[in-house]
Design a protein around this motif. Structure first.
Motif, mmCIF file in Angstrom:
data_model
loop_
_atom_site.group_PDB
_atom_site.id
_atom_site.type_symbol
_atom_site.label_atom_id
_atom_site.label_comp_id
_atom_site.label_asym_id
_atom_site.label_seq_id
_atom_site.Cartn_x
_atom_site.Cartn_y
_atom_site.Cartn_z
ATOM 1 N N PRO A 1 0.783 -1.140 0.280
ATOM 2 C CA PRO A 1 -0.260 0.259 -0.429
ATOM 3 C C PRO A 1 1.086 1.485 -0.052
ATOM 4 O O PRO A 1 0.406 1.699 -0.860
ATOM 5 C CB PRO A 1 -0.739 -0.195 1.695
ATOM 6 C CG PRO A 1 -0.561 -1.290 1.165
ATOM 7 C CD PRO A 1 0.248 -2.428 1.117
ATOM 8 N N VAL A 2 1.613 1.539 0.882
ATOM 9 C CA VAL A 2 2.740 2.568 1.104
ATOM 10 C C VAL A 2 3.458 3.032 -0.769
ATOM 11 O O VAL A 2 3.260 3.611 -0.922
ATOM 12 C CB VAL A 2 4.083 2.488 2.163
ATOM 13 C CG1 VAL A 2 4.944 3.282 1.867
ATOM 14 C CG2 VAL A 2 3.733 2.245 3.584
ATOM 15 N N ASP A 3 3.949 1.402 -1.329
ATOM 16 C CA ASP A 3 4.526 2.034 -2.043
ATOM 17 C C ASP A 3 3.705 2.740 -3.566
ATOM 18 O O ASP A 3 3.610 3.261 -4.483
ATOM 19 C CB ASP A 3 5.763 0.826 -2.507
ATOM 20 C CG ASP A 3 6.589 0.511 -1.486
ATOM 21 O OD1 ASP A 3 7.290 1.763 -1.656
ATOM 22 O OD2 ASP A 3 6.928 -0.142 -1.487
ATOM 23 N N ALA A 4 2.332 1.247 -4.233
ATOM 24 C CA ALA A 4 1.902 1.573 -4.562
ATOM 25 C C ALA A 4 0.952 3.079 -4.668
ATOM 26 O O ALA A 4 0.790 3.644 -5.892
ATOM 27 C CB ALA A 4 0.511 0.352 -4.599
ATOM 28 N N VAL A 5 0.492 3.696 -3.669
ATOM 29 C CA VAL A 5 -0.202 4.743 -3.525
ATOM 30 C C VAL A 5 0.466 5.500 -4.083
ATOM 31 O O VAL A 5 0.325 6.652 -4.739
ATOM 32 C CB VAL A 5 -0.801 4.855 -2.210
ATOM 33 C CG1 VAL A 5 -1.376 6.620 -2.214
ATOM 34 C CG2 VAL A 5 -1.583 3.786 -1.780
ATOM 35 N N ARG A 6 1.924 5.754 -3.438
ATOM 36 C CA ARG A 6 3.299 6.732 -4.237
ATOM 37 C C ARG A 6 3.437 6.600 -5.184
ATOM 38 O O ARG A 6 3.536 8.025 -5.487
ATOM 39 C CB ARG A 6 4.626 6.389 -2.829
ATOM 40 C CG ARG A 6 5.575 7.367 -2.819
ATOM 41 C CD ARG A 6 6.747 7.276 -2.655
ATOM 42 N NE ARG A 6 7.194 6.082 -3.448
ATOM 43 C CZ ARG A 6 7.245 5.074 -2.891
ATOM 44 N NH1 ARG A 6 7.990 4.434 -1.230
ATOM 45 N NH2 ARG A 6 8.286 4.362 -3.538
ATOM 46 N N ARG A 7 3.303 5.862 -5.677
ATOM 47 C CA ARG A 7 4.046 5.688 -7.022
ATOM 48 C C ARG A 7 2.540 6.010 -7.895
ATOM 49 O O ARG A 7 2.852 7.002 -8.847
ATOM 50 C CB ARG A 7 3.921 4.432 -7.172
ATOM 51 C CG ARG A 7 5.084 3.399 -7.532
ATOM 52 C CD ARG A 7 5.247 2.339 -8.017
ATOM 53 N NE ARG A 7 6.546 1.880 -7.109
ATOM 54 C CZ ARG A 7 6.764 0.454 -6.978
ATOM 55 N NH1 ARG A 7 4.801 -0.241 -6.458
ATOM 56 N NH2 ARG A 7 7.782 0.223 -6.413
ATOM 57 N N VAL A 8 1.913 5.900 -7.610
ATOM 58 C CA VAL A 8 0.132 6.439 -8.314
ATOM 59 C C VAL A 8 -0.217 8.274 -8.280
ATOM 60 O O VAL A 8 -0.516 8.422 -8.890
ATOM 61 C CB VAL A 8 -1.198 5.474 -7.530
ATOM 62 C CG1 VAL A 8 -2.431 6.331 -8.289
ATOM 63 C CG2 VAL A 8 -1.310 4.276 -9.062
ATOM 64 N N VAL A 9 0.647 8.137 -6.666
ATOM 65 C CA VAL A 9 -0.271 9.443 -6.737
ATOM 66 C C VAL A 9 1.142 10.011 -7.378
ATOM 67 O O VAL A 9 1.168 11.353 -7.802
ATOM 68 C CB VAL A 9 0.446 9.969 -5.277
ATOM 69 C CG1 VAL A 9 0.785 11.737 -4.441
ATOM 70 C CG2 VAL A 9 -0.985 9.534 -4.187
ATOM 71 N N ASN A 10 2.376 9.575 -7.645
ATOM 72 C CA ASN A 10 3.279 9.980 -8.151
ATOM 73 C C ASN A 10 3.139 10.595 -9.383
ATOM 74 O O ASN A 10 3.514 11.537 -10.872
ATOM 75 C CB ASN A 10 4.878 9.849 -8.259
ATOM 76 C CG ASN A 10 5.571 10.252 -6.838
ATOM 77 O OD1 ASN A 10 5.189 10.352 -6.264
ATOM 78 N ND2 ASN A 10 7.004 9.006 -6.550
#
Ligand code: PHE
Length: 487
Positions: free
Chosen positions: A76-85
């Motif tokens: 969740p941490v990495d996925a959300v960060r990537r999608v937000v980026n």
């Protein structure tokens, strides 16, 4: 350093995601809580509202989570960060991912204690059943099981070890393989228990109890309970579904899968009701017994029936498997994060997460014996874990998810992931932008006890707020859309 450059593992089998996500959804929430709250809040009418909540709020939120996971291909941490980026938005939004991951870990810390009860009862049934003549004897058995920290700790430790053993073997060899036999096994056992219930004499009463539509008995508290339970039972806002979504092949249809999970989860909840209540009614017991229902009334009810110990054993094996397929999903987010960010292997990640989990869950376990009065503001550690997750982190995390999807991220992200026909896409967007956030805020306000929302009295306000939200949201969103598209 991340190792996310490597292609991410994916589910191998066509049905694996559906099985794993259903395994996550089907748990103590369905088998213990759903039948009981259904009874408490008016039977059939409650079931109807619950179904509406599942499909109007739960499914859109689940679609959002699976999309985020598959798009970001990470914890969740990495996925959300990537999608937000990808949408060019501030990294502060990855807090939503952190919250989900921590929430899943915290739920697991007390879930293993409850699952431990179930494991302990399997053992009790195996070693001659539970003897006693009345409810008082059953209460004594249950209390004795909890009073000794070494005994209770043994069972919660066993659940922790079993969970870590499965997830440590990896997504395909651990999770996928275990759900591929545990889920069919669970359904088979439930069917057997329902057939058994058919002969116990309480079946007609059970059907009436679960499905009789009595609109008058539906309170607004019941509506809110239905909404809150929809979140918990679908494993939303806890990182489980998002992480499982990160292993979903690009070709799978997210909408169809989410609806499949919701239907399967609901069917199992109803089946559990059909399996549990006949024995209760046949023995003239109170269906609104609460936490004690399964562990106290049920063994007593089974005991007075032919082959009762055998079916009691079957019941607790089924419950333990349901709990295990949920517990592995709660820790998967943490495991994925540890492997991707700390360079650990699956077994290393499993054992290090397991040790921390064991420490926290031991504190939760002690709440039933020596730590019963280690309280803060009247709640012991177990109660705090439950309260913070179900009342605070889940609604807040869910709100974060839908706000991200509805307003923050680029529309293309979800158009692409969901690949729905335009009219269905519009329905999804309307739900995540307006209906879900409003629903979540209402549960939240109620749950915190800030104000008791009574739907019958407050609906004009709620409708007004919804209209204001739609007008403001629609006025604002082209600007949000343009701003993000321009980046
Ligand atoms: N859905 C599970 C149940 O009904 C609980 C759960 C919550 C599982 C959050 C995973 C994540 O018991």
């Amino acid at each position: 350093m991340t190792t996310s450059q490597q292609p991410r593992v994916q589910w191998q089998g066509r049905w694996s995601f559906l099985l794993a996500a259903t395994g996550s959804a089907v748990g103590l929430g369905n088998i213990w809580k759903f039948p009981y709250i259904t009874g408490e809040f008016g039977g059939g009418a409650f079931v109807l509202v619950y179904l509406m909540c599942i499909f109007a709020v739960g499914v859109p939120v689940m679609m959002t989570e699976i999309s985020l996971g598959r798009r970001g291909r990470g914890s969740p941490v990495d996925a959300v960060r990537r999608v937000v980026n990808e949408s060019g938005r501030g990294s502060m939004w990855s807090l939503v991912g952190w919250m989900a991951m921590i929430c899943g870990f915290m739920i697991l810390s007390f879930y293993v204690v409850v699952a431990g009860w179930s494991f302990a009862y399997v053992w009790k049934m195996l070693t001659g059943g539970i003897s006693g003549t009345g409810v008082d004897d059953m209460v004594a058995v249950f209390t004795a099981n909890n009073q000794n920290p070494l005994n209770l700790g043994f069972w919660s430790t066993l659940v922790t070890v079993a969970t870590m053993f499965i997830v440590g073997k990896g997504v395909q060899k651990g999770i996928e393989r275990s759900v591929s036999w545990m889920m069919p096994g669970l359904v088979l056992m439930l069917l057997l228990l329902i057939i058994y219930g058919l002969f116990s004499g309480g079946f007609i009463e059970t059907v009436r109890f679960l499905f009789a539509f009595d609109a008058g008995s539906l309170s607004s508290a019941g509506m809110l309970a239905a909404l809150g339970h929809a979140f918990f039972t679908l494993s939303l806002a806890s990182g489980a579904i998002l992480t499982y979504g990160s292993y979903l092949p690009k070709s799978a249809s997210i909408g169809r899968t989410a609806i499949g999970v919701a239907i399967a989860d609901t069917i199992v909840a109803l089946m559990a009701g059909l399996a549990i209540f006949p024995a209760i009614f046949a023995n003239g017991m109170d269906p609104g017994e609460g936490p004690g229902l399964i562990f106290m009334s049920l063994p007593l009810a089974f005991q007075s029936m032919p082959f009762g110990t055998l079916f009691g054993l079957l019941f607790f094996i089924m419950l333990s498997m349901a709990a295990l397929t949920s517990s592995i999903s709660m820790i998967e987010a943490t495991l994925s994060w540890l492997c991707d960010n700390k360079g650990l292997s699956r077994p290393q990640a499993a054992w290090s997460a397991g040790i921390v989990l064991w420490l926290v869950s031991t504190l939760a376990m002690l709440s039933f014996n020596i730590g019963a009065d280690w309280t803060l503001l009247g709640k012991n550690f177990f109660d705090w874990l439950d309260y913070l997750t179900s009342r605070l982190l889940m609604p807040l995390g869910g709100l974060g998810m839908v706000v991200l999807a509805g307003f923050v991220l680029k529309n293309e992200t979800f158009r692409d992931e969901l690949s729905l026909p335009p009219s269905l896409y519009a329905v999804w967007l309307f739900m995540v932008r307006y209906v879900s956030p409003l629903g979540i805020v209402v549960i939240f306000i109620n749950a915190l006890g800030l104000y008791q929302v009574t739907i019958t009295a407050d609906w004009p306000w709620l409708l007004g707020i919804l209209v204001v939200m739609v007008v403001a949201g629609e006025a604002l969103s082209p600007r949000i859309g343009r701003a993000s598209a321009a980046r």
